[in-house]
Design a protein around this motif. Sequence first.
Motif, PDB file in Angstrom:
ATOM      1  N   ILE A 196      47.008  51.058  49.367  1.00 38.84           N
ATOM      2  CA  ILE A 196      45.975  52.010  49.814  1.00 38.84           C
ATOM      3  C   ILE A 196      45.103  52.454  48.637  1.00 38.84           C
ATOM      4  O   ILE A 196      43.875  52.500  48.739  1.00 38.84           O
ATOM      5  CB  ILE A 196      46.602  53.223  50.518  1.00 38.84           C
ATOM      6  N   LEU A 197      45.742  52.752  47.507  1.00 36.68           N
ATOM      7  CA  LEU A 197      44.960  53.187  46.339  1.00 36.68           C
ATOM      8  C   LEU A 197      44.031  52.075  45.850  1.00 36.68           C
ATOM      9  O   LEU A 197      42.901  52.338  45.431  1.00 36.68           O
ATOM     10  CB  LEU A 197      45.904  53.591  45.206  1.00 36.68           C
ATOM     11  N   GLU A 198      44.525  50.847  45.902  1.00 37.44           N
ATOM     12  CA  GLU A 198      43.726  49.700  45.466  1.00 37.44           C
ATOM     13  C   GLU A 198      42.422  49.635  46.265  1.00 37.44           C
ATOM     14  O   GLU A 198      41.339  49.492  45.693  1.00 37.44           O
ATOM     15  CB  GLU A 198      44.548  48.419  45.666  1.00 37.44           C
ATOM     16  N   LEU A 199      42.554  49.759  47.569  1.00 38.33           N
ATOM     17  CA  LEU A 199      41.362  49.669  48.418  1.00 38.33           C
ATOM     18  C   LEU A 199      40.438  50.866  48.208  1.00 38.33           C
ATOM     19  O   LEU A 199      39.219  50.722  48.146  1.00 38.33           O
ATOM     20  CB  LEU A 199      41.773  49.580  49.890  1.00 38.33           C
ATOM     21  N   LEU A 200      41.032  52.048  48.072  1.00 40.80           N
ATOM     22  CA  LEU A 200      40.217  53.265  47.941  1.00 40.80           C
ATOM     23  C   LEU A 200      39.321  53.230  46.697  1.00 40.80           C
ATOM     24  O   LEU A 200      38.170  53.651  46.747  1.00 40.80           O
ATOM     25  CB  LEU A 200      41.115  54.499  47.876  1.00 40.80           C
ATOM     26  N   PHE A 201      39.868  52.716  45.579  1.00 38.82           N
ATOM     27  CA  PHE A 201      39.142  52.869  44.319  1.00 38.82           C
ATOM     28  C   PHE A 201      38.625  51.554  43.732  1.00 38.82           C
ATOM     29  O   PHE A 201      38.231  51.520  42.579  1.00 38.82           O
ATOM     30  CB  PHE A 201      40.017  53.613  43.308  1.00 38.82           C
ATOM     31  N   ILE A 202      38.596  50.484  44.536  1.00 40.37           N
ATOM     32  CA  ILE A 202      38.145  49.184  44.012  1.00 40.37           C
ATOM     33  C   ILE A 202      36.653  49.201  43.638  1.00 40.37           C
ATOM     34  O   ILE A 202      36.217  48.456  42.761  1.00 40.37           O
ATOM     35  CB  ILE A 202      38.438  48.044  45.040  1.00 40.37           C
ATOM     36  N   GLY A 203      35.902  50.072  44.274  1.00 42.72           N
ATOM     37  CA  GLY A 203      34.444  50.042  44.059  1.00 42.72           C
ATOM     38  C   GLY A 203      33.938  50.846  42.886  1.00 42.72           C
ATOM     39  O   GLY A 203      32.749  50.791  42.554  1.00 42.72           O
ATOM     40  N   ASP A 204      34.820  51.586  42.210  1.00 39.27           N
ATOM     41  CA  ASP A 204      34.372  52.430  41.094  1.00 39.27           C
ATOM     42  C   ASP A 204      34.425  51.597  39.813  1.00 39.27           C
ATOM     43  O   ASP A 204      35.498  51.318  39.288  1.00 39.27           O
ATOM     44  CB  ASP A 204      35.307  53.646  40.984  1.00 39.27           C
ATOM     45  N   GLY A 208      26.461  41.464  29.538  1.00 36.67           N
ATOM     46  CA  GLY A 208      27.189  42.627  30.065  1.00 36.67           C
ATOM     47  C   GLY A 208      26.950  42.749  31.565  1.00 36.67           C
ATOM     48  O   GLY A 208      27.886  42.898  32.354  1.00 36.67           O
ATOM     49  N   ALA A 209      25.675  42.642  31.953  1.00 33.40           N
ATOM     50  CA  ALA A 209      25.319  42.767  33.374  1.00 33.40           C
ATOM     51  C   ALA A 209      25.922  41.620  34.186  1.00 33.40           C
ATOM     52  O   ALA A 209      26.457  41.832  35.282  1.00 33.40           O
ATOM     53  CB  ALA A 209      23.806  42.789  33.518  1.00 33.40           C
ATOM     54  N   LEU A 210      25.842  40.387  33.616  1.00 33.48           N
ATOM     55  CA  LEU A 210      26.410  39.221  34.318  1.00 33.48           C
ATOM     56  C   LEU A 210      27.907  39.392  34.562  1.00 33.48           C
ATOM     57  O   LEU A 210      28.409  39.155  35.659  1.00 33.48           O
ATOM     58  CB  LEU A 210      26.233  37.971  33.447  1.00 33.48           C
ATOM     59  N   GLY A 211      28.613  39.794  33.508  1.00 34.40           N
ATOM     60  CA  GLY A 211      30.073  39.945  33.585  1.00 34.40           C
ATOM     61  C   GLY A 211      30.482  41.065  34.527  1.00 34.40           C
ATOM     62  O   GLY A 211      31.419  40.902  35.320  1.00 34.40           O
ATOM     63  N   ASP A 212      29.756  42.183  34.456  1.00 33.31           N
ATOM     64  CA  ASP A 212      30.077  43.303  35.355  1.00 33.31           C
ATOM     65  C   ASP A 212      29.958  42.873  36.804  1.00 33.31           C
ATOM     66  O   ASP A 212      30.820  43.161  37.632  1.00 33.31           O
ATOM     67  CB  ASP A 212      29.142  44.500  35.090  1.00 33.31           C
ATOM     68  N   SER A 213      28.856  42.177  37.096  1.00 32.73           N
ATOM     69  CA  SER A 213      28.614  41.776  38.476  1.00 32.73           C
ATOM     70  C   SER A 213      29.614  40.702  38.934  1.00 32.73           C
ATOM     71  O   SER A 213      30.146  40.789  40.039  1.00 32.73           O
ATOM     72  CB  SER A 213      27.169  41.270  38.573  1.00 32.73           C
ATOM     73  N   PHE A 214      29.879  39.718  38.059  1.00 34.90           N
ATOM     74  CA  PHE A 214      30.743  38.608  38.477  1.00 34.90           C
ATOM     75  C   PHE A 214      32.224  39.009  38.485  1.00 34.90           C
ATOM     76  O   PHE A 214      32.912  38.841  39.500  1.00 34.90           O
ATOM     77  CB  PHE A 214      30.533  37.401  37.548  1.00 34.90           C
ATOM     78  N   PHE A 215      32.707  39.558  37.369  1.00 36.68           N
ATOM     79  CA  PHE A 215      34.147  39.839  37.273  1.00 36.68           C
ATOM     80  C   PHE A 215      34.529  41.143  37.974  1.00 36.68           C
ATOM     81  O   PHE A 215      35.449  41.161  38.787  1.00 36.68           O
ATOM     82  CB  PHE A 215      34.589  39.864  35.807  1.00 36.68           C
ATOM     83  N   TRP A 216      33.842  42.236  37.633  1.00 32.13           N
ATOM     84  CA  TRP A 216      34.211  43.519  38.254  1.00 32.13           C
ATOM     85  C   TRP A 216      33.760  43.569  39.715  1.00 32.13           C
ATOM     86  O   TRP A 216      34.468  44.068  40.577  1.00 32.13           O
ATOM     87  CB  TRP A 216      33.588  44.703  37.533  1.00 32.13           C
ATOM     88  N   GLY A 217      32.549  43.043  39.964  1.00 27.61           N
ATOM     89  CA  GLY A 217      31.958  43.209  41.294  1.00 27.61           C
ATOM     90  C   GLY A 217      32.363  42.161  42.316  1.00 27.61           C
ATOM     91  O   GLY A 217      32.221  42.399  43.520  1.00 27.61           O
ATOM     92  N   SER A 218      32.859  40.993  41.849  1.00 32.97           N
ATOM     93  CA  SER A 218      33.177  39.938  42.816  1.00 32.97           C
ATOM     94  C   SER A 218      34.601  39.389  42.685  1.00 32.97           C
ATOM     95  O   SER A 218      35.333  39.345  43.662  1.00 32.97           O
ATOM     96  CB  SER A 218      32.182  38.779  42.665  1.00 32.97           C
ATOM     97  N   VAL A 219      34.965  38.943  41.464  1.00 41.91           N
ATOM     98  CA  VAL A 219      36.290  38.324  41.307  1.00 41.91           C
ATOM     99  C   VAL A 219      37.391  39.354  41.564  1.00 41.91           C
ATOM    100  O   VAL A 219      38.369  39.072  42.266  1.00 41.91           O
ATOM    101  CB  VAL A 219      36.451  37.707  39.893  1.00 41.91           C
ATOM    102  N   ARG A 220      37.233  40.536  41.006  1.00 38.22           N
ATOM    103  CA  ARG A 220      38.279  41.553  41.167  1.00 38.22           C
ATOM    104  C   ARG A 220      38.473  41.956  42.631  1.00 38.22           C
ATOM    105  O   ARG A 220      39.620  41.963  43.106  1.00 38.22           O
ATOM    106  CB  ARG A 220      38.003  42.768  40.278  1.00 38.22           C
ATOM    107  N   PRO A 221      37.385  42.278  43.375  1.00 35.72           N
ATOM    108  CA  PRO A 221      37.612  42.575  44.797  1.00 35.72           C
ATOM    109  C   PRO A 221      38.248  41.413  45.557  1.00 35.72           C
ATOM    110  O   PRO A 221      39.169  41.628  46.338  1.00 35.72           O
ATOM    111  CB  PRO A 221      36.208  42.880  45.334  1.00 35.72           C
TER     112      PRO A 221
END
Lengths: 244, 258
Positions: free
Chosen positions: A57-65, B103-116
């Motif tokens: 639940i925490l993973e989903l809640l805070f993934i976007g920050d 920095g912008a590329l990595g933020d978008s690719f790794f934090w914004g896509s791969v991680r989710p």
Amino acid sequence: MTGNILMRAISVSLAGGAISLDRTAAFQTMVSRPLVTAPLIGWILGNPLMGLAIGIILELLFIGDLPVGTHIPVNETGLAVVITSIIATALDAMGGPGIHEVRYFGVTGALLLFPPVLLLVIPLNAVYQWADALTRRINARFFHSASRSLESGIPVNLMKENMKGLVLFFLTGSAALFITLLPLTIAASYIGSFIKMPFFFFFALAGCVVLGVTAALNAVSTDRSLVIFTVAWLSAALYWVVLG
Amino acid sequence: MIRTRSILKVFLGSFFLQASWSFEKMQGLGFAAAISPAIKDVFNGGGSFISAMRRHLAFYNAHPYMASPVLGASIRLEEKGKNGECPADAGARLKTMVMGPYGALGDSFFWGSVRPLASYLGVLSAILWGLWGILVFLAVYNVFHLWMRWDGLVKGYRLGEGVVGYVKSLELPKWSIRLRYVAAAVLGFFFSIAAFNLAERGVMSWHLKYNYAWVSAGILLAFAAVMSLNVFLKRGVSIARLVYIVVVPLILLGVIFR
């Protein structure tokens, strides 16, 4: 009992401080994400599956920050450590055979404690952010010290100077966890000894899951994400309702 | 000539790029510390080594994984600079030039896509197979992560300033969007399973006669709730605030109807 809680708070804070290094200071392999941190802390406290349920639940809640630029995001690692620890302590205090395995309407009892504990610990994020910001301010000194040596023509071990920051991140992270964890763990142990499993938190738990999915959807927002999400949801829902 | 051992040290050092992250100089010390074993090889220690390190001990901030191609290219340019094939400060200049875009590329690719994506696959796996979900999450994420750390460093060293073309050829923004599509689909599957389970258990908790109409209504209600709450997030309401807006009334509802 108090000595036990103290030892528990120390060990969990040190483990949490070490795991927190992965957030910024070292590796970034994502062991500091709640999905990993909460089960790890749960394992230390004897119940990794409870930690996993909290972590999801925490993973989903805070993934976007996101840690973009100088923005310090919500310290989801700290929240995972403290929430898991408080819930495990409360369950132990509630006592009874198999309290960790008790399920209410199919949901593990530990999760029913999640919504009120989450509300309680979110403000603690300010303490973790303050500790993080303090470390990041002090770290500039290591840079300047190394810079002065090089300017004077003195060779300096930059690896060693760099690692001072790592140690500082660990110390401030662990200390911030300990000062927030100890009073809350004592309170959880006291309150847990006279309450029963609050099954009426079921709806709040469902709300947390729904909110988590919303935050997660928002984190992968594109022009087509909503359509893809809906199609995938509908396909699986049809499977469950019609064929399931 | 750079020894393989020194490249390995740079690779390991890249994992500590942010160890002394500061608001003032950000990853400046971390970058200089990471590159120092290779620079030592280039100049064999001595005064030129200190001058080179002075060039690299400066403000630096990019995505931590995207520093690897820059580290590799900077080492190559320091070698070239020593041989007079390019200006001595070419490596430091390249680093300053690309840190913003990378920095912008990595933020978008790794934090914004791969991680989710890794996260949602991990969450879905966790509800299906328990603790194995953690391994799924870490494995999926770190395939991308370690690839960029290692391949970026090696390609950077091999190509020098040509690393800019290499990073461009990866088409990270395009892949970033594609991975988000996959992540949204995985999340849809997860939500359907979670909503079904919660709706089914909610029906039981309300002591309603169990039938698919109630469960379907519960699933639809959950979907409608996601769509409504998404509007709040789109309008910039923070997730922490939204937790209070949603959870407090639901706790009160539970207390009233217990």
